[in-house]
Design a protein around this motif. Structure first.
Motif, PDB file in Angstrom:
ATOM      1  N   ALA A  26      11.592 -24.082 -11.076  1.00 51.65           N
ATOM      2  CA  ALA A  26      10.964 -22.787 -10.468  1.00 51.65           C
ATOM      3  C   ALA A  26      11.607 -21.951 -10.191  1.00 51.65           C
ATOM      4  CB  ALA A  26       9.239 -23.504 -10.077  1.00 51.65           C
ATOM      5  N   MET A  27      12.007 -22.639  -8.393  1.00 52.23           N
ATOM      6  CA  MET A  27      12.333 -21.128  -7.920  1.00 52.23           C
ATOM      7  C   MET A  27      14.496 -20.954  -8.481  1.00 52.23           C
ATOM      8  SD  MET A  27      12.605 -23.083  -4.136  1.00 52.23           S
ATOM      9  CE  MET A  27      12.281 -24.679  -3.650  1.00 52.23           C
ATOM     10  N   ILE A  28      15.230 -21.056  -9.333  1.00 53.55           N
ATOM     11  CA  ILE A  28      15.536 -20.354  -9.924  1.00 53.55           C
ATOM     12  C   ILE A  28      15.428 -20.297 -10.943  1.00 53.55           C
ATOM     13  CG2 ILE A  28      16.946 -21.418  -7.857  1.00 53.55           C
ATOM     14  CD1 ILE A  28      18.110 -23.651  -9.567  1.00 53.55           C
ATOM     15  N   GLY A  29      14.859 -20.713 -12.133  1.00 56.26           N
ATOM     16  CA  GLY A  29      14.483 -20.443 -13.164  1.00 56.26           C
ATOM     17  C   GLY A  29      14.153 -19.075 -13.832  1.00 56.26           C
ATOM     18  N   GLY A  30      14.375 -18.970 -15.028  1.00 50.85           N
ATOM     19  CA  GLY A  30      14.560 -17.413 -15.128  1.00 50.85           C
ATOM     20  C   GLY A  30      16.047 -16.564 -15.914  1.00 50.85           C
ATOM     21  N   ARG A  31      15.654 -16.069 -16.121  1.00 53.60           N
ATOM     22  CA  ARG A  31      17.035 -15.395 -16.745  1.00 53.60           C
ATOM     23  C   ARG A  31      17.794 -14.107 -16.472  1.00 53.60           C
ATOM     24  NH1 ARG A  31      15.207 -11.227 -22.726  1.00 53.60           N
ATOM     25  NH2 ARG A  31      14.017 -13.403 -22.249  1.00 53.60           N
ATOM     26  N   TRP A  32      17.599 -14.467 -15.176  1.00 49.90           N
ATOM     27  CA  TRP A  32      18.908 -13.814 -14.121  1.00 49.90           C
ATOM     28  C   TRP A  32      19.066 -14.621 -12.595  1.00 49.90           C
ATOM     29  CZ3 TRP A  32      21.727 -10.505 -16.559  1.00 49.90           C
ATOM     30  CH2 TRP A  32      21.605  -9.493 -17.523  1.00 49.90           C
ATOM     31  N   LYS A  33      18.277 -14.631 -12.737  1.00 51.59           N
ATOM     32  CA  LYS A  33      18.192 -15.856 -11.028  1.00 51.59           C
ATOM     33  C   LYS A  33      19.892 -16.143 -10.754  1.00 51.59           C
ATOM     34  CE  LYS A  33      13.593 -15.760  -9.921  1.00 51.59           C
ATOM     35  NZ  LYS A  33      12.583 -17.339  -9.888  1.00 51.59           N
ATOM     36  N   SER A  34      20.253 -17.766 -11.599  1.00 52.70           N
ATOM     37  CA  SER A  34      20.824 -18.406 -10.900  1.00 52.70           C
ATOM     38  C   SER A  34      22.924 -16.833 -11.205  1.00 52.70           C
ATOM     39  CB  SER A  34      21.410 -19.675 -12.268  1.00 52.70           C
ATOM     40  OG  SER A  34      21.877 -18.636 -13.430  1.00 52.70           O
ATOM     41  N   GLN A  35      22.349 -15.681 -12.199  1.00 56.22           N
ATOM     42  CA  GLN A  35      23.909 -14.970 -12.130  1.00 56.22           C
ATOM     43  C   GLN A  35      23.240 -14.418 -10.666  1.00 56.22           C
ATOM     44  OE1 GLN A  35      25.303 -16.234 -15.577  1.00 56.22           O
ATOM     45  NE2 GLN A  35      26.117 -14.787 -14.270  1.00 56.22           N
ATOM     46  N   ILE A  36      22.372 -13.541 -10.311  1.00 54.52           N
ATOM     47  CA  ILE A  36      22.474 -12.909  -8.949  1.00 54.52           C
ATOM     48  C   ILE A  36      22.434 -13.763  -8.126  1.00 54.52           C
ATOM     49  CG2 ILE A  36      20.725 -11.827  -7.426  1.00 54.52           C
ATOM     50  CD1 ILE A  36      19.342 -11.262  -9.683  1.00 54.52           C
ATOM     51  N   VAL A  37      22.417 -15.025  -7.416  1.00 52.71           N
ATOM     52  CA  VAL A  37      22.764 -15.841  -6.745  1.00 52.71           C
ATOM     53  C   VAL A  37      24.555 -15.730  -6.372  1.00 52.71           C
ATOM     54  CG1 VAL A  37      23.055 -18.275  -5.612  1.00 52.71           C
ATOM     55  CG2 VAL A  37      20.367 -16.758  -6.445  1.00 52.71           C
ATOM     56  N   TYR A  38      24.724 -16.587  -8.023  1.00 53.98           N
ATOM     57  CA  TYR A  38      26.693 -16.020  -8.070  1.00 53.98           C
ATOM     58  C   TYR A  38      26.855 -15.310  -7.408  1.00 53.98           C
ATOM     59  CZ  TYR A  38      30.687 -18.656  -8.597  1.00 53.98           C
ATOM     60  OH  TYR A  38      32.129 -18.719  -8.303  1.00 53.98           O
ATOM     61  N   SER A  39      26.446 -14.008  -7.152  1.00 56.21           N
ATOM     62  CA  SER A  39      26.943 -12.776  -8.053  1.00 56.21           C
ATOM     63  C   SER A  39      26.929 -12.140  -6.583  1.00 56.21           C
ATOM     64  CB  SER A  39      25.961 -11.984  -8.862  1.00 56.21           C
ATOM     65  OG  SER A  39      27.119 -10.513  -8.737  1.00 56.21           O
ATOM     66  N   ILE A  40      26.129 -12.534  -5.975  1.00 57.79           N
ATOM     67  CA  ILE A  40      25.752 -12.788  -3.987  1.00 57.79           C
ATOM     68  C   ILE A  40      26.780 -13.356  -3.892  1.00 57.79           C
ATOM     69  CG2 ILE A  40      24.437 -12.499  -2.387  1.00 57.79           C
ATOM     70  CD1 ILE A  40      21.785 -12.349  -3.961  1.00 57.79           C
ATOM     71  N   TYR A  41      26.958 -14.638  -3.974  1.00 59.58           N
ATOM     72  CA  TYR A  41      28.045 -14.890  -3.420  1.00 59.58           C
ATOM     73  C   TYR A  41      29.166 -14.931  -3.904  1.00 59.58           C
ATOM     74  CZ  TYR A  41      31.026 -18.980  -3.369  1.00 59.58           C
ATOM     75  OH  TYR A  41      32.248 -20.530  -2.337  1.00 59.58           O
ATOM     76  N   GLU A  42      30.322 -14.653  -5.051  1.00 60.50           N
ATOM     77  CA  GLU A  42      30.709 -13.272  -4.899  1.00 60.50           C
ATOM     78  C   GLU A  42      31.464 -12.122  -3.931  1.00 60.50           C
ATOM     79  OE1 GLU A  42      33.473 -14.645  -7.108  1.00 60.50           O
ATOM     80  OE2 GLU A  42      32.397 -16.143  -6.549  1.00 60.50           O
ATOM     81  N   GLY A  43      30.565 -11.826  -3.489  1.00 57.48           N
ATOM     82  CA  GLY A  43      29.845 -10.528  -2.797  1.00 57.48           C
ATOM     83  C   GLY A  43      29.454  -9.349  -3.280  1.00 57.48           C
ATOM     84  N   ASN A  44      28.800  -9.285  -4.807  1.00 58.56           N
ATOM     85  CA  ASN A  44      28.126  -8.177  -4.754  1.00 58.56           C
ATOM     86  C   ASN A  44      26.986  -8.519  -4.431  1.00 58.56           C
ATOM     87  OD1 ASN A  44      30.162  -7.559  -7.259  1.00 58.56           O
ATOM     88  ND2 ASN A  44      29.471  -9.298  -7.544  1.00 58.56           N
ATOM     89  N   ASN A  45      26.287  -7.753  -2.997  1.00 56.49           N
ATOM     90  CA  ASN A  45      26.324  -7.769  -2.238  1.00 56.49           C
ATOM     91  C   ASN A  45      24.742  -7.244  -2.003  1.00 56.49           C
ATOM     92  OD1 ASN A  45      27.880  -6.477  -1.184  1.00 56.49           O
ATOM     93  ND2 ASN A  45      27.855  -7.832   1.520  1.00 56.49           N
ATOM     94  N   ARG A  46      25.385  -5.831  -3.025  1.00 59.14           N
ATOM     95  CA  ARG A  46      24.574  -4.832  -2.640  1.00 59.14           C
ATOM     96  C   ARG A  46      23.540  -4.513  -3.949  1.00 59.14           C
ATOM     97  NH1 ARG A  46      26.546  -0.409   0.684  1.00 59.14           N
ATOM     98  NH2 ARG A  46      24.634   0.567   0.168  1.00 59.14           N
ATOM     99  N   PHE A  47      22.630  -4.179  -4.607  1.00 55.45           N
ATOM    100  CA  PHE A  47      21.999  -3.789  -5.442  1.00 55.45           C
ATOM    101  C   PHE A  47      22.633  -2.691  -6.535  1.00 55.45           C
ATOM    102  CE2 PHE A  47      19.163  -1.707  -8.734  1.00 55.45           C
ATOM    103  CZ  PHE A  47      17.976  -2.421  -8.321  1.00 55.45           C
TER     104      PHE A  47
END
Length: 128
Positions: A26-47
């Protein structure tokens, strides 16, 4: 927002009590959450960097997903000192960082069993 005594809320509470896996999904479910988390990890840390990386997400959905990830303490939102207009960056918490290897394993699993069929070809380690 769901009513506290709705069947959906009661079922969700029951499932969370039965197994912590349901809570984690439930915390990571949904269409975009995993992609957002990984993208932040990759350095895309601004909106705007997240929006640029995830081109098909609407600004409204991105904002809502970031807020939910923040609520679950997977990311934190920080003001960038001295920026005009005020800048915000997102950082993974320890909880979020621990999620990265799990997401990579799920990605590999998804590649192996895409469309319900096992794929035998060698694939890259990352899909997100």
């Amino acid at each position: 927002m769901r009513k506290e005594n709705s069947t959906n809320v009661l079922n969700q509470q029951f499932l969370f009590q039965v197994c912590e896996l349901n809570s984690a999904i439930a915390m990571i479910g949904g269409r975009w959450k995993s992609q957002i988390v990984y993208s932040i990890y990759e350095g895309n840390n601004r909106f705007h960097l997240l929006k640029k990386e995830l081109t098909n997400i609407s600004e409204q959905v991105l904002g809502r997903q970031l807020k939910e990830l923040e609520t679950h303490a997977i990311i934190i939102k920080k003001e960038i000192p001295g920026s005009i207009p005020q800048g915000i960056e997102y950082t993974l918490t320890n909880k979020g960082l621990e999620l990265i290897p799990i997401l990579k394993l799920l990605c590999d699993w998804g590649k192996t069993f895409a469309d319900g069929k096992q794929i035998t070809a060698k694939l890259p380690a990352l899909c997100v």
